[in-house]
Write a protein that holds these residues in place. Sequence first.
Motif, PDB file in Angstrom:
ATOM      1  N   GLN A   3       0.744  -1.140  -0.076  1.00 35.97           N
ATOM      2  CA  GLN A   3      -0.014  -0.108  -0.036  1.00 35.97           C
ATOM      3  C   GLN A   3       0.852   1.304   0.126  1.00 35.97           C
ATOM      4  O   GLN A   3       2.000   1.431   0.582  1.00 35.97           O
ATOM      5  N   VAL A   4       0.327   2.368  -0.771  1.00 34.06           N
ATOM      6  CA  VAL A   4       1.277   3.450  -0.946  1.00 34.06           C
ATOM      7  C   VAL A   4       0.415   4.598  -0.652  1.00 34.06           C
ATOM      8  O   VAL A   4      -0.677   4.747  -1.119  1.00 34.06           O
ATOM      9  N   ALA A   5       0.726   5.501   0.482  1.00 33.27           N
ATOM     10  CA  ALA A   5      -0.265   6.484   0.914  1.00 33.27           C
ATOM     11  C   ALA A   5       0.712   7.756   0.530  1.00 33.27           C
ATOM     12  O   ALA A   5       1.912   7.875   1.047  1.00 33.27           O
ATOM     13  N   VAL A   6       0.085   8.749  -0.165  1.00 30.39           N
ATOM     14  CA  VAL A   6       0.486  10.051  -0.489  1.00 30.39           C
ATOM     15  C   VAL A   6      -0.020  11.186   0.235  1.00 30.39           C
ATOM     16  O   VAL A   6      -1.267  11.253   0.437  1.00 30.39           O
ATOM     17  N   SER A   7       0.529  12.155   0.726  1.00 28.90           N
ATOM     18  CA  SER A   7       0.107  13.394   1.303  1.00 28.90           C
ATOM     19  C   SER A   7       1.096  14.543   1.180  1.00 28.90           C
ATOM     20  O   SER A   7       2.266  14.575   0.908  1.00 28.90           O
ATOM     21  N   GLY A   8       0.487  15.649   1.570  1.00 25.39           N
ATOM     22  CA  GLY A   8       1.181  16.927   1.459  1.00 25.39           C
ATOM     23  C   GLY A   8       1.083  18.017   0.357  1.00 25.39           C
ATOM     24  O   GLY A   8       1.628  18.980   0.369  1.00 25.39           O
ATOM     25  N   GLY A   9       0.200  17.790  -0.523  1.00 29.86           N
ATOM     26  CA  GLY A   9      -0.190  18.697  -1.675  1.00 29.86           C
ATOM     27  C   GLY A   9      -0.870  19.687  -0.951  1.00 29.86           C
ATOM     28  O   GLY A   9      -1.366  19.885   0.330  1.00 29.86           O
ATOM     29  N   GLY A  10      -1.275  20.769  -1.774  1.00 26.71           N
ATOM     30  CA  GLY A  10      -2.008  21.672  -1.283  1.00 26.71           C
ATOM     31  C   GLY A  10      -2.132  22.856  -2.221  1.00 26.71           C
ATOM     32  O   GLY A  10      -1.405  22.863  -3.388  1.00 26.71           O
ATOM     33  N   LEU A  11      -2.654  24.228  -2.032  1.00 24.79           N
ATOM     34  CA  LEU A  11      -2.513  25.425  -2.700  1.00 24.79           C
ATOM     35  C   LEU A  11      -1.359  26.477  -1.973  1.00 24.79           C
ATOM     36  O   LEU A  11      -1.581  26.536  -0.789  1.00 24.79           O
ATOM     37  N   VAL A  12      -0.508  26.681  -2.916  1.00 24.14           N
ATOM     38  CA  VAL A  12       0.565  27.787  -2.367  1.00 24.14           C
ATOM     39  C   VAL A  12       0.492  28.642  -3.502  1.00 24.14           C
ATOM     40  O   VAL A  12       0.271  28.705  -4.619  1.00 24.14           O
ATOM     41  N   GLN A  13       1.346  29.873  -3.001  1.00 25.27           N
ATOM     42  CA  GLN A  13       1.773  31.089  -4.014  1.00 25.27           C
ATOM     43  C   GLN A  13       3.182  30.660  -4.400  1.00 25.27           C
ATOM     44  O   GLN A  13       3.975  29.936  -4.024  1.00 25.27           O
ATOM     45  N   ALA A  14       3.358  31.235  -5.677  1.00 21.33           N
ATOM     46  CA  ALA A  14       4.629  31.085  -6.438  1.00 21.33           C
ATOM     47  C   ALA A  14       5.695  31.490  -5.267  1.00 21.33           C
ATOM     48  O   ALA A  14       5.518  32.685  -4.695  1.00 21.33           O
ATOM     49  N   GLY A  15       6.645  30.954  -5.479  1.00 21.54           N
ATOM     50  CA  GLY A  15       8.014  31.102  -4.634  1.00 21.54           C
ATOM     51  C   GLY A  15       7.751  30.227  -3.502  1.00 21.54           C
ATOM     52  O   GLY A  15       9.060  30.300  -2.611  1.00 21.54           O
ATOM     53  N   GLU A  16       6.759  29.830  -3.053  1.00 20.92           N
ATOM     54  CA  GLU A  16       6.608  28.877  -1.805  1.00 20.92           C
ATOM     55  C   GLU A  16       7.207  27.524  -1.864  1.00 20.92           C
ATOM     56  O   GLU A  16       7.479  27.150  -3.167  1.00 20.92           O
ATOM     57  N   SER A  17       7.098  26.854  -0.774  1.00 26.54           N
ATOM     58  CA  SER A  17       7.769  25.370  -0.786  1.00 26.54           C
ATOM     59  C   SER A  17       6.526  24.509  -0.298  1.00 26.54           C
ATOM     60  O   SER A  17       5.757  24.935   0.386  1.00 26.54           O
ATOM     61  N   LEU A  18       6.818  23.221  -0.735  1.00 25.06           N
ATOM     62  CA  LEU A  18       6.092  22.175  -0.286  1.00 25.06           C
ATOM     63  C   LEU A  18       6.675  20.758   0.041  1.00 25.06           C
ATOM     64  O   LEU A  18       7.675  20.807  -0.731  1.00 25.06           O
ATOM     65  N   ARG A  19       6.275  19.963   0.658  1.00 28.01           N
ATOM     66  CA  ARG A  19       6.973  18.721   0.755  1.00 28.01           C
ATOM     67  C   ARG A  19       5.825  17.909   0.753  1.00 28.01           C
ATOM     68  O   ARG A  19       4.979  17.701   1.644  1.00 28.01           O
ATOM     69  N   LEU A  20       6.029  16.757  -0.183  1.00 30.85           N
ATOM     70  CA  LEU A  20       5.214  15.553  -0.301  1.00 30.85           C
ATOM     71  C   LEU A  20       5.595  14.439   0.460  1.00 30.85           C
ATOM     72  O   LEU A  20       7.053  14.325   0.388  1.00 30.85           O
ATOM     73  N   SER A  21       5.029  13.399   0.920  1.00 30.33           N
ATOM     74  CA  SER A  21       5.463  12.312   1.534  1.00 30.33           C
ATOM     75  C   SER A  21       4.727  11.008   0.858  1.00 30.33           C
ATOM     76  O   SER A  21       3.620  11.351   0.512  1.00 30.33           O
ATOM     77  N   CYS A  22       5.404  10.019   0.703  1.00 27.12           N
ATOM     78  CA  CYS A  22       4.903   9.034   0.208  1.00 27.12           C
ATOM     79  C   CYS A  22       5.430   7.532   1.064  1.00 27.12           C
ATOM     80  O   CYS A  22       6.589   7.574   1.235  1.00 27.12           O
ATOM     81  N   THR A  23       4.536   7.160   1.628  1.00 19.93           N
ATOM     82  CA  THR A  23       4.620   6.001   2.874  1.00 19.93           C
ATOM     83  C   THR A  23       4.153   4.810   2.192  1.00 19.93           C
ATOM     84  O   THR A  23       3.121   4.648   1.751  1.00 19.93           O
TER      85      THR A  23
END
Length: 127
Positions: A3-23
Amino acid sequence: QVQVAVSGGGLVQAGESLRLSCTVSVWHFDKYVVAWFRQGPAKERLGILCVDVTGTTYVSSSLEGRFAISRDNAENTVYAQMNNLKPEDTALYFCAASSRGLCTGYHNPNDPRWESWGQGTQVTVSS
């Protein structure tokens, strides 16, 4: 069954950062190759990041310097760190795991090595 679970997406403004996780729920996660793919609006799904069992990382050339991938075998998790996000990074992001093979040629989502897929997570970057 893997099983693969993904999280961490969202709405951000240009120049910002995000970290996605895949467990990945599996024994011997350290024997798995994991890749991140993305599919933008009206675009095909393509691999952008990959990490192999040795921890060697691969980044799509167009994303070098902004995106990175890492793995934590103790947590059975692979991360996609995305910095300085741009509107063109808007896409549905997927993670896939494989118990065989290497990262070589990882860009193709139809490669049979990609046995297990997580659900997509939406990343939207506003200008």
